[in-house]
Motif scaffolding. Structure first.
Motif, PDB file in Angstrom:
ATOM      1  N   SER A 172       0.841  -1.202   0.000  1.00 24.53           N
ATOM      2  CA  SER A 172       0.000   0.000   0.000  1.00 24.53           C
ATOM      3  C   SER A 172       0.871   1.244   0.000  1.00 24.53           C
ATOM      4  N   TRP A 173       0.237   2.393  -0.217  1.00 23.62           N
ATOM      5  CA  TRP A 173       0.958   3.672  -0.163  1.00 23.62           C
ATOM      6  C   TRP A 173       1.471   3.920   1.256  1.00 23.62           C
ATOM      7  N   GLN A 174       0.757   3.439   2.249  1.00 23.83           N
ATOM      8  CA  GLN A 174       1.203   3.599   3.627  1.00 23.83           C
ATOM      9  C   GLN A 174       2.477   2.806   3.896  1.00 23.83           C
ATOM     10  N   ASP A 175       2.598   1.649   3.252  1.00 24.93           N
ATOM     11  CA  ASP A 175       3.751   0.779   3.524  1.00 24.93           C
ATOM     12  C   ASP A 175       5.082   1.424   3.147  1.00 24.93           C
ATOM     13  N   ILE A 176       5.074   2.344   2.171  1.00 24.49           N
ATOM     14  CA  ILE A 176       6.354   2.923   1.738  1.00 24.49           C
ATOM     15  C   ILE A 176       6.918   3.913   2.742  1.00 24.49           C
ATOM     16  N   LEU A 177       6.157   4.196   3.812  1.00 27.50           N
ATOM     17  CA  LEU A 177       6.676   5.056   4.871  1.00 27.50           C
ATOM     18  C   LEU A 177       7.554   4.285   5.839  1.00 27.50           C
ATOM     19  N   ASP A 178       7.578   2.956   5.717  1.00 25.57           N
ATOM     20  CA  ASP A 178       8.432   2.133   6.576  1.00 25.57           C
ATOM     21  C   ASP A 178       9.902   2.528   6.364  1.00 25.57           C
ATOM     22  N   PRO A 179      10.654   2.781   7.443  1.00 20.81           N
ATOM     23  CA  PRO A 179      12.064   3.189   7.309  1.00 20.81           C
ATOM     24  C   PRO A 179      12.933   2.212   6.529  1.00 20.81           C
ATOM     25  N   LYS A 180      12.492   0.960   6.372  1.00 29.36           N
ATOM     26  CA  LYS A 180      13.330  -0.001   5.635  1.00 29.36           C
ATOM     27  C   LYS A 180      13.451   0.363   4.156  1.00 29.36           C
ATOM     28  N   TRP A 181      12.566   1.263   3.672  1.00 27.07           N
ATOM     29  CA  TRP A 181      12.631   1.672   2.267  1.00 27.07           C
ATOM     30  C   TRP A 181      13.412   2.971   2.079  1.00 27.07           C
ATOM     31  N   LYS A 182      14.079   3.414   3.131  1.00 25.50           N
ATOM     32  CA  LYS A 182      14.888   4.628   3.006  1.00 25.50           C
ATOM     33  C   LYS A 182      15.980   4.426   1.958  1.00 25.50           C
ATOM     34  N   ASP A 183      16.136   5.416   1.086  1.00 22.36           N
ATOM     35  CA  ASP A 183      17.134   5.406   0.000  1.00 22.36           C
ATOM     36  C   ASP A 183      16.885   4.308  -1.027  1.00 22.36           C
ATOM     37  N   GLN A 184      15.655   3.766  -1.056  1.00 18.85           N
ATOM     38  CA  GLN A 184      15.349   2.687  -1.995  1.00 18.85           C
ATOM     39  C   GLN A 184      14.297   3.067  -3.035  1.00 18.85           C
ATOM     40  N   MET A 185      13.731   4.279  -2.934  1.00 18.94           N
ATOM     41  CA  MET A 185      12.579   4.621  -3.763  1.00 18.94           C
ATOM     42  C   MET A 185      12.886   5.705  -4.798  1.00 18.94           C
ATOM     43  N   SER A 186      12.096   5.707  -5.861  1.00 18.15           N
ATOM     44  CA  SER A 186      12.199   6.701  -6.923  1.00 18.15           C
ATOM     45  C   SER A 186      10.797   7.192  -7.273  1.00 18.15           C
ATOM     46  N   ILE A 187      10.691   8.493  -7.579  1.00 19.65           N
ATOM     47  CA  ILE A 187       9.399   9.094  -7.915  1.00 19.65           C
ATOM     48  C   ILE A 187       9.632  10.284  -8.835  1.00 19.65           C
ATOM     49  N   GLY A 188       8.597  10.695  -9.574  1.00 22.57           N
ATOM     50  CA  GLY A 188       8.656  11.904 -10.392  1.00 22.57           C
ATOM     51  C   GLY A 188       8.437  13.148  -9.542  1.00 22.57           C
ATOM     52  N   HIS A 189       8.131  14.267 -10.211  1.00 20.61           N
ATOM     53  CA  HIS A 189       8.002  15.557  -9.520  1.00 20.61           C
ATOM     54  C   HIS A 189       6.688  16.228  -9.926  1.00 20.61           C
ATOM     55  N   PRO A 190       5.885  16.693  -8.961  1.00 19.85           N
ATOM     56  CA  PRO A 190       4.607  17.333  -9.301  1.00 19.85           C
ATOM     57  C   PRO A 190       4.753  18.647 -10.055  1.00 19.85           C
ATOM     58  N   GLY A 191       5.960  19.228 -10.042  1.00 24.37           N
ATOM     59  CA  GLY A 191       6.183  20.446 -10.812  1.00 24.37           C
ATOM     60  C   GLY A 191       6.322  20.180 -12.299  1.00 24.37           C
ATOM     61  N   PHE A 192       6.537  18.915 -12.669  1.00 23.56           N
ATOM     62  CA  PHE A 192       6.702  18.538 -14.069  1.00 23.56           C
ATOM     63  C   PHE A 192       5.646  17.529 -14.523  1.00 23.56           C
ATOM     64  N   SER A 193       5.268  16.650 -13.632  1.00 20.41           N
ATOM     65  CA  SER A 193       4.334  15.577 -13.976  1.00 20.41           C
ATOM     66  C   SER A 193       2.964  15.825 -13.377  1.00 20.41           C
ATOM     67  N   GLY A 194       1.954  15.916 -14.247  1.00 19.96           N
ATOM     68  CA  GLY A 194       0.585  16.057 -13.763  1.00 19.96           C
ATOM     69  C   GLY A 194       0.147  14.840 -12.972  1.00 19.96           C
ATOM     70  N   ALA A 195       0.641  13.665 -13.363  1.00 24.08           N
ATOM     71  CA  ALA A 195       0.274  12.436 -12.660  1.00 24.08           C
ATOM     72  C   ALA A 195       0.781  12.448 -11.216  1.00 24.08           C
ATOM     73  N   ILE A 196       2.046  12.848 -11.030  1.00 26.97           N
ATOM     74  CA  ILE A 196       2.590  12.884  -9.680  1.00 26.97           C
ATOM     75  C   ILE A 196       1.934  14.003  -8.879  1.00 26.97           C
ATOM     76  N   GLY A 197       1.544  15.069  -9.544  1.00 28.54           N
ATOM     77  CA  GLY A 197       0.762  16.103  -8.874  1.00 28.54           C
ATOM     78  C   GLY A 197      -0.550  15.537  -8.358  1.00 28.54           C
ATOM     79  N   SER A 198      -1.235  14.752  -9.198  1.00 29.44           N
ATOM     80  CA  SER A 198      -2.497  14.129  -8.781  1.00 29.44           C
ATOM     81  C   SER A 198      -2.271  13.145  -7.640  1.00 29.44           C
ATOM     82  N   TRP A 199      -1.171  12.375  -7.717  1.00 29.10           N
ATOM     83  CA  TRP A 199      -0.851  11.432  -6.640  1.00 29.10           C
ATOM     84  C   TRP A 199      -0.655  12.165  -5.312  1.00 29.10           C
ATOM     85  N   ALA A 200       0.107  13.242  -5.333  1.00 26.17           N
ATOM     86  CA  ALA A 200       0.380  13.986  -4.098  1.00 26.17           C
ATOM     87  C   ALA A 200      -0.894  14.617  -3.551  1.00 26.17           C
ATOM     88  N   VAL A 201      -1.754  15.097  -4.447  1.00 27.14           N
ATOM     89  CA  VAL A 201      -3.046  15.650  -4.023  1.00 27.14           C
ATOM     90  C   VAL A 201      -3.854  14.573  -3.295  1.00 27.14           C
TER      91      VAL A 201
END
Length: 354
Positions: A172-201
């Motif tokens: 789940s989206w909640q699971d990625i807050l687990d500290p074990k995923w620190k420095d393991q994740m990649s994501i886009g930017h809401p300033g460039f991607s409408g999709a990531i903007g929608s995700w953050a919203v």
């Protein structure tokens, strides 16, 4: 070619090529319904159209343009592909400079099209082919028909299968807050991607601002496009992708990359991505024809080759993807996107520093 003038060359080309050109034009039009045939005839006089798009990556976007020209020979598509926010910025700059270049505009940010409609920039044209689209797709479009949903964009989690097992992967989206995923994740930017903007919203709506602060503490690598995590995971730089696009990921998987998609239990982001023809389109007949193409079967067949969701009942879902009724979806409203994305960009910069 010595001694052959331009006028002589054109005259020769006309006399030699006329017999070849006219038959393929007639052949191409044979399987078209009358409304397409009429537009095609008019669009041939224009010969081209320019499409600004942030909906799919460069390869499928170019393939969509080629498939259009194959169906409507003699009408070429100039594909201008970027992220949705950059595409809208370019269109806005054109409008401020009174440059009429774009014929059809496509975005994964719904608010771009609602804004263009409100400001009177969209051509009043409802494509006839839209009548045959899936009801869910028709219902997500503009009730007045000024823009249509031309892509159902799905965004979810992903993992490198050789480094993260299915059992240990976040569910789940909640699971990625687990500290074990620190420095393991990649994501886009809401300033460039409408999709990531929608995700953050949606994350702020569902879990509050503290969610984004907790996510930042796990130090995700932040790119631009929602598709950047696919590249990053393929390169082995990170193991978990956040907000990964289904279609781009499935294309990568089909080419042998060690990736797997994860449909989050708290909701896969489904973004209805719209397109509209512009009132200032320099090639209005070609623009209308492109909207007919978007809503017809040839487009859905082409998109499916790149694992995009079909918009038509006669075209099945892409291989490797779940049907739309097999997972929990979350979809922001156009109002939430229009108000929320500008706010979330500033919040994101404050929290993540980029």
């Amino acid at each position: 070619m010595t001694g052959l003038t331009k006028r002589g060359f054109l005259a020769g080309a006309t006399s030699i090529g006329a017999a070849a050109i006219i038959p393929w034009r007639h052949a191409a039009a044979q399987d078209m319904p009358a409304h397409e045939r009429e537009l095609y005839t008019a669009a041939q006089g224009e010969g081209q159209l320019t499409w600004y798009t942030g909906q799919m990556q460069a390869e499928p976007s170019e393939a969509i343009g080629r498939a259009f020209t194959e169906r409507y020979p003699g009408v070429r598509v100039n594909v201008v592909r970027s992220t949705s926010q950059v595409a809208f910025q370019r269109l806005s700059q054109d409008m401020r400079a009174r440059v009429q270049q774009c014929d059809v505009f496509s975005s994964v940010d719904q608010s771009h099209l609602t804004f263009l409609k409100r400001e009177g920039h969209l051509l009043e044209y409802r494509p006839r082919n839209a009548e045959g689209m899936l009801k869910v797709v028709r219902d997500l479009g503009d009730p007045d028909g000024l823009f249509q949903v031309t892509y159902l964009a799905l965004y979810m989690l992903g993992r490198r299968t050789d480094r993260v097992s299915e059992a240990e992967a976040p569910k789940s989206w909640q699971d990625i807050l687990d500290p074990k995923w620190k420095d393991q994740m990649s994501i886009g930017h809401p300033g460039f991607s409408g999709a990531i903007g929608s995700w953050a919203v949606m994350m702020r709506k569902m879990y509050g601002l503290d969610y984004l602060k907790a996510f930042e503490r796990n130090k995700p690598q932040i790119g631009r496009s929602a598709a950047d995590p696919v590249t990053v995971l393929n390169a082995g730089e990170r193991t978990i992708g956040v907000g990964m696009p289904s279609a781009t990921s499935l294309v990568s998987i089909s080419r042998g990359n060690p990736l797997a998609l994860i449909y989050p239990t708290d909701g896969t982001l489904l973004v209805p991505a719209p397109s509209g023809a512009l009132k200032s389109a320099p090639n209005p007949n070609a623009a209308k024809l492109f909207m007919e193409y978007f809503t017809g079967t040839t487009y859905s067949e082409t998109v499916r080759r790149f694992f995009g969701e079909s918009l038509r009942p006669e075209i099945p879902a892409p291989e490797g993807a779940k049907a739309l009724d097999q997972f929990t979806a979350m979809t922001p409203t156009a109002e939430e996107v229009e108000k929320g994305i500008p706010e979330i960009r500033e919040i994101w910069r404050d929290i993540f520093g980029v």
